[in-house]
Design a protein around this motif. Structure first.
Motif, PDB file in Angstrom:
ATOM      1  N   PHE A  11       0.839  -1.198   0.000  1.00  0.00           N
ATOM      2  CA  PHE A  11       0.000   0.000   0.000  1.00  0.00           C
ATOM      3  C   PHE A  11       0.882   1.258   0.000  1.00  0.00           C
ATOM      4  CE2 PHE A  11      -2.502   3.213   2.352  1.00  0.00           C
ATOM      5  CZ  PHE A  11      -3.642   3.257   1.561  1.00  0.00           C
ATOM      6  N   LYS A  12       1.869   1.305   0.888  1.00  0.00           N
ATOM      7  CA  LYS A  12       2.762   2.455   0.964  1.00  0.00           C
ATOM      8  C   LYS A  12       3.602   2.594  -0.298  1.00  0.00           C
ATOM      9  CE  LYS A  12       3.321   2.758   5.967  1.00  0.00           C
ATOM     10  NZ  LYS A  12       4.305   2.696   7.069  1.00  0.00           N
ATOM     11  N   ALA A  13       4.091   1.472  -0.819  1.00  0.00           N
ATOM     12  CA  ALA A  13       4.905   1.517  -2.042  1.00  0.00           C
ATOM     13  C   ALA A  13       4.103   2.067  -3.214  1.00  0.00           C
ATOM     14  CB  ALA A  13       5.441   0.131  -2.369  1.00  0.00           C
ATOM     15  N   LEU A  14       2.849   1.657  -3.328  1.00  0.00           N
ATOM     16  CA  LEU A  14       1.997   2.165  -4.402  1.00  0.00           C
ATOM     17  C   LEU A  14       1.806   3.674  -4.273  1.00  0.00           C
ATOM     18  CD1 LEU A  14      -0.661  -0.665  -4.669  1.00  0.00           C
ATOM     19  CD2 LEU A  14       0.779   0.155  -6.524  1.00  0.00           C
ATOM     20  N   HIS A  15       1.581   4.152  -3.067  1.00  0.00           N
ATOM     21  CA  HIS A  15       1.387   5.590  -2.881  1.00  0.00           C
ATOM     22  C   HIS A  15       2.673   6.369  -3.119  1.00  0.00           C
ATOM     23  CE1 HIS A  15      -2.804   6.151  -1.880  1.00  0.00           C
ATOM     24  NE2 HIS A  15      -2.757   5.059  -1.125  1.00  0.00           N
ATOM     25  N   ARG A  16       3.823   5.842  -2.698  1.00  0.00           N
ATOM     26  CA  ARG A  16       5.094   6.516  -2.968  1.00  0.00           C
ATOM     27  C   ARG A  16       5.362   6.579  -4.475  1.00  0.00           C
ATOM     28  NH1 ARG A  16       7.889   2.854  -0.187  1.00  0.00           N
ATOM     29  NH2 ARG A  16       7.034   2.819   1.874  1.00  0.00           N
ATOM     30  N   THR A  17       5.098   5.485  -5.150  1.00  0.00           N
ATOM     31  CA  THR A  17       5.296   5.447  -6.600  1.00  0.00           C
ATOM     32  C   THR A  17       4.342   6.394  -7.303  1.00  0.00           C
ATOM     33  OG1 THR A  17       6.050   3.163  -6.455  1.00  0.00           O
ATOM     34  CG2 THR A  17       5.321   3.929  -8.614  1.00  0.00           C
ATOM     35  N   ARG A  18       3.114   6.451  -6.832  1.00  0.00           N
ATOM     36  CA  ARG A  18       2.108   7.369  -7.401  1.00  0.00           C
ATOM     37  C   ARG A  18       2.610   8.807  -7.314  1.00  0.00           C
ATOM     38  NH1 ARG A  18      -1.663  10.725  -4.746  1.00  0.00           N
ATOM     39  NH2 ARG A  18      -0.945  10.001  -2.731  1.00  0.00           N
ATOM     40  N   LEU A  19       3.188   9.179  -6.171  1.00  0.00           N
ATOM     41  CA  LEU A  19       3.695  10.543  -5.998  1.00  0.00           C
ATOM     42  C   LEU A  19       4.839  10.851  -6.954  1.00  0.00           C
ATOM     43  CD1 LEU A  19       3.632  10.805  -2.110  1.00  0.00           C
ATOM     44  CD2 LEU A  19       2.094  11.933  -3.724  1.00  0.00           C
ATOM     45  N   ALA A  20       5.684   9.874  -7.223  1.00  0.00           N
ATOM     46  CA  ALA A  20       6.812  10.090  -8.125  1.00  0.00           C
ATOM     47  C   ALA A  20       6.379  10.092  -9.586  1.00  0.00           C
ATOM     48  CB  ALA A  20       7.872   9.015  -7.901  1.00  0.00           C
ATOM     49  N   LYS A  23       3.966  13.236 -10.544  1.00  0.00           N
ATOM     50  CA  LYS A  23       4.404  14.489  -9.931  1.00  0.00           C
ATOM     51  C   LYS A  23       3.877  15.688 -10.720  1.00  0.00           C
ATOM     52  CE  LYS A  23       8.633  16.852  -8.665  1.00  0.00           C
ATOM     53  NZ  LYS A  23      10.076  16.816  -8.739  1.00  0.00           N
ATOM     54  N   ASP A  24       3.349  16.677 -10.012  1.00  0.00           N
ATOM     55  CA  ASP A  24       2.832  17.929 -10.587  1.00  0.00           C
ATOM     56  C   ASP A  24       1.570  17.753 -11.424  1.00  0.00           C
ATOM     57  OD1 ASP A  24       4.953  19.292  -9.401  1.00  0.00           O
ATOM     58  OD2 ASP A  24       6.222  19.070 -11.178  1.00  0.00           O
ATOM     59  N   ASP A  25       0.922  16.608 -11.372  1.00  0.00           N
ATOM     60  CA  ASP A  25      -0.332  16.379 -12.098  1.00  0.00           C
ATOM     61  C   ASP A  25      -1.413  16.035 -11.073  1.00  0.00           C
ATOM     62  OD1 ASP A  25      -2.443  15.684 -13.712  1.00  0.00           O
ATOM     63  OD2 ASP A  25      -1.323  14.242 -14.927  1.00  0.00           O
ATOM     64  N   ALA A  69       7.357   1.883 -16.418  1.00  0.00           N
ATOM     65  CA  ALA A  69       6.796   2.012 -17.757  1.00  0.00           C
ATOM     66  C   ALA A  69       5.965   3.268 -18.003  1.00  0.00           C
ATOM     67  CB  ALA A  69       5.941   0.787 -18.081  1.00  0.00           C
ATOM     68  N   VAL A  70       5.617   3.998 -16.977  1.00  0.00           N
ATOM     69  CA  VAL A  70       4.740   5.155 -17.165  1.00  0.00           C
ATOM     70  C   VAL A  70       5.571   6.423 -17.276  1.00  0.00           C
ATOM     71  CG1 VAL A  70       2.897   6.537 -16.133  1.00  0.00           C
ATOM     72  CG2 VAL A  70       2.833   4.058 -15.953  1.00  0.00           C
ATOM     73  N   ILE A  71       5.279   7.203 -18.319  1.00  0.00           N
ATOM     74  CA  ILE A  71       5.949   8.482 -18.549  1.00  0.00           C
ATOM     75  C   ILE A  71       4.878   9.560 -18.637  1.00  0.00           C
ATOM     76  CG2 ILE A  71       7.322   9.836 -20.174  1.00  0.00           C
ATOM     77  CD1 ILE A  71       8.687   7.317 -21.052  1.00  0.00           C
ATOM     78  N   GLN A  72       5.126  10.690 -18.002  1.00  0.00           N
ATOM     79  CA  GLN A  72       4.183  11.797 -18.081  1.00  0.00           C
ATOM     80  C   GLN A  72       4.279  12.460 -19.446  1.00  0.00           C
ATOM     81  OE1 GLN A  72       5.365  14.133 -14.593  1.00  0.00           O
ATOM     82  NE2 GLN A  72       3.220  14.047 -13.998  1.00  0.00           N
ATOM     83  N   PRO A  85      10.071  12.423 -18.812  1.00  0.00           N
ATOM     84  CA  PRO A  85      10.520  11.173 -18.175  1.00  0.00           C
ATOM     85  C   PRO A  85      11.245  11.460 -16.863  1.00  0.00           C
ATOM     86  CG  PRO A  85      11.971  11.730 -19.969  1.00  0.00           C
ATOM     87  CD  PRO A  85      10.850  12.731 -19.996  1.00  0.00           C
ATOM     88  N   ARG A  86      11.131  10.534 -15.922  1.00  0.00           N
ATOM     89  CA  ARG A  86      11.843  10.652 -14.650  1.00  0.00           C
ATOM     90  C   ARG A  86      13.298  10.240 -14.844  1.00  0.00           C
ATOM     91  NH1 ARG A  86       7.491   8.097 -14.301  1.00  0.00           N
ATOM     92  NH2 ARG A  86       8.376   6.042 -13.955  1.00  0.00           N
TER      93      ARG A  86
END
Length: 104
Positions: A11-20, A23-25, A69-72, A85-86
């Motif tokens: 759960f925490k890993a998913l939320h940390r990854t979501r924030l990264a 980001k800014d969206d 795999a996800v790029i903004q 890309p990060r």
């Protein structure tokens, strides 16, 4: 590690990854937060260790896909898209070679 700790870890890993990743969206951040929380709430009364293990593996896989795999992308004009890309996704662009390079 106990099952409860594994679930909380995912759960925490998913939320940390979501924030990264998002980001800014703010729209994507909110949508991802709601979806993660909804899925965990929906399955909070699951008692089967086998099903819980499968869901933990699924959550870990989703986190890996998001991270790798996800790029903004943002529409900046009608026919233009700006990719953001990060750092972790940027790799050295070295063409493949059968012969090893000399390292100095």
């Amino acid at each position: 590690m106990g099952t409860r700790l594994k679930v909380l870890s995912v759960f925490k890993a998913l939320h940390r990854t979501r924030l990264a990743v998002f980001k800014d969206d703010n729209t994507a951040l909110t949508a991802a937060r709601l979806k993660i929380n909804e899925e965990f709430q929906k399955n909070k009364n699951e008692a089967s260790e086998e099903n819980i293990s499968k869901m933990i593996n699924m959550g870990s896989s989703v986190e890996t896909v998001l991270r790798k795999a996800v790029i903004q992308a943002e529409h900046v004009a009608e026919d233009r898209i700006l990719l953001r890309p990060r750092e972790s996704l940027l790799l050295e662009n070295v063409p493949y070679s059968d012969t090893p390079r000399n390292k100095r």
